[in-house]
Write a protein that holds these residues in place. Sequence first.
Motif, PDB file in Angstrom:
ATOM      1  N   GLN A 171       0.825  -1.208   0.000  1.00  0.00           N
ATOM      2  CA  GLN A 171       0.000   0.000   0.000  1.00  0.00           C
ATOM      3  C   GLN A 171       0.856   1.254   0.000  1.00  0.00           C
ATOM      4  O   GLN A 171       0.527   2.238  -0.657  1.00  0.00           O
ATOM      5  CB  GLN A 171      -0.926   0.000   1.211  1.00  0.00           C
ATOM      6  CG  GLN A 171      -2.070  -0.971   1.065  1.00  0.00           C
ATOM      7  CD  GLN A 171      -2.999  -0.932   2.246  1.00  0.00           C
ATOM      8  OE1 GLN A 171      -2.643  -0.475   3.334  1.00  0.00           O
ATOM      9  NE2 GLN A 171      -4.210  -1.430   2.050  1.00  0.00           N
ATOM     10  N   LYS A 172       1.963   1.230   0.738  1.00  0.00           N
ATOM     11  CA  LYS A 172       2.842   2.393   0.770  1.00  0.00           C
ATOM     12  C   LYS A 172       3.430   2.650  -0.609  1.00  0.00           C
ATOM     13  O   LYS A 172       3.504   3.790  -1.067  1.00  0.00           O
ATOM     14  CB  LYS A 172       3.984   2.183   1.775  1.00  0.00           C
ATOM     15  CG  LYS A 172       4.868   3.411   1.921  1.00  0.00           C
ATOM     16  CD  LYS A 172       6.111   3.122   2.728  1.00  0.00           C
ATOM     17  CE  LYS A 172       5.816   2.935   4.180  1.00  0.00           C
ATOM     18  NZ  LYS A 172       7.039   2.830   4.987  1.00  0.00           N
ATOM     19  N   LYS A 173       3.835   1.577  -1.293  1.00  0.00           N
ATOM     20  CA  LYS A 173       4.399   1.716  -2.635  1.00  0.00           C
ATOM     21  C   LYS A 173       3.341   2.248  -3.600  1.00  0.00           C
ATOM     22  O   LYS A 173       3.618   3.119  -4.425  1.00  0.00           O
ATOM     23  CB  LYS A 173       4.917   0.370  -3.134  1.00  0.00           C
ATOM     24  CG  LYS A 173       5.671   0.449  -4.445  1.00  0.00           C
ATOM     25  CD  LYS A 173       6.141  -0.899  -4.912  1.00  0.00           C
ATOM     26  CE  LYS A 173       7.208  -1.423  -3.972  1.00  0.00           C
ATOM     27  NZ  LYS A 173       7.818  -2.681  -4.463  1.00  0.00           N
ATOM     28  N   ARG A 174       2.124   1.754  -3.471  1.00  0.00           N
ATOM     29  CA  ARG A 174       1.036   2.190  -4.347  1.00  0.00           C
ATOM     30  C   ARG A 174       0.700   3.657  -4.076  1.00  0.00           C
ATOM     31  O   ARG A 174       0.460   4.424  -4.998  1.00  0.00           O
ATOM     32  CB  ARG A 174      -0.190   1.319  -4.142  1.00  0.00           C
ATOM     33  CG  ARG A 174      -1.284   1.618  -5.113  1.00  0.00           C
ATOM     34  CD  ARG A 174      -2.480   0.736  -4.925  1.00  0.00           C
ATOM     35  NE  ARG A 174      -2.805   0.705  -3.482  1.00  0.00           N
ATOM     36  CZ  ARG A 174      -3.593  -0.182  -2.938  1.00  0.00           C
ATOM     37  NH1 ARG A 174      -4.149  -1.120  -3.652  1.00  0.00           N
ATOM     38  NH2 ARG A 174      -3.854  -0.153  -1.645  1.00  0.00           N
ATOM     39  N   ASP A 175       0.712   4.075  -2.814  1.00  0.00           N
ATOM     40  CA  ASP A 175       0.398   5.471  -2.479  1.00  0.00           C
ATOM     41  C   ASP A 175       1.491   6.421  -2.959  1.00  0.00           C
ATOM     42  O   ASP A 175       1.203   7.555  -3.331  1.00  0.00           O
ATOM     43  CB  ASP A 175       0.200   5.626  -0.978  1.00  0.00           C
ATOM     44  CG  ASP A 175      -1.080   4.970  -0.506  1.00  0.00           C
ATOM     45  OD1 ASP A 175      -1.951   4.670  -1.359  1.00  0.00           O
ATOM     46  OD2 ASP A 175      -1.219   4.733   0.716  1.00  0.00           O
ATOM     47  N   SER A 176       2.745   5.980  -2.935  1.00  0.00           N
ATOM     48  CA  SER A 176       3.829   6.867  -3.352  1.00  0.00           C
ATOM     49  C   SER A 176       3.874   7.025  -4.872  1.00  0.00           C
ATOM     50  O   SER A 176       4.462   7.986  -5.370  1.00  0.00           O
ATOM     51  CB  SER A 176       5.163   6.349  -2.846  1.00  0.00           C
ATOM     52  OG  SER A 176       5.501   5.129  -3.480  1.00  0.00           O
TER      53      SER A 176
END
Length: 55
Positions: free
Chosen positions: A48-53
């Motif tokens: 999720q962090k990678k997708r949000d960034s």
Amino acid sequence: MAVFATAPFYLSTVMIAIGNFSTVAAGGFAVLFIAAFFFLFWLRSRSQKKRDSEK
């Protein structure tokens, strides 16, 4: 996720079965189960962090 929803119900039965051979192995199984649970959510948070960034 379904495995982690139903597995705790059977965890004690599996631990008793493993404990007949080795109590250390039964404890190790419980630790691995809990670690896998947290590992799954850790991977999910990284995803999720990678997708949000990327947004």
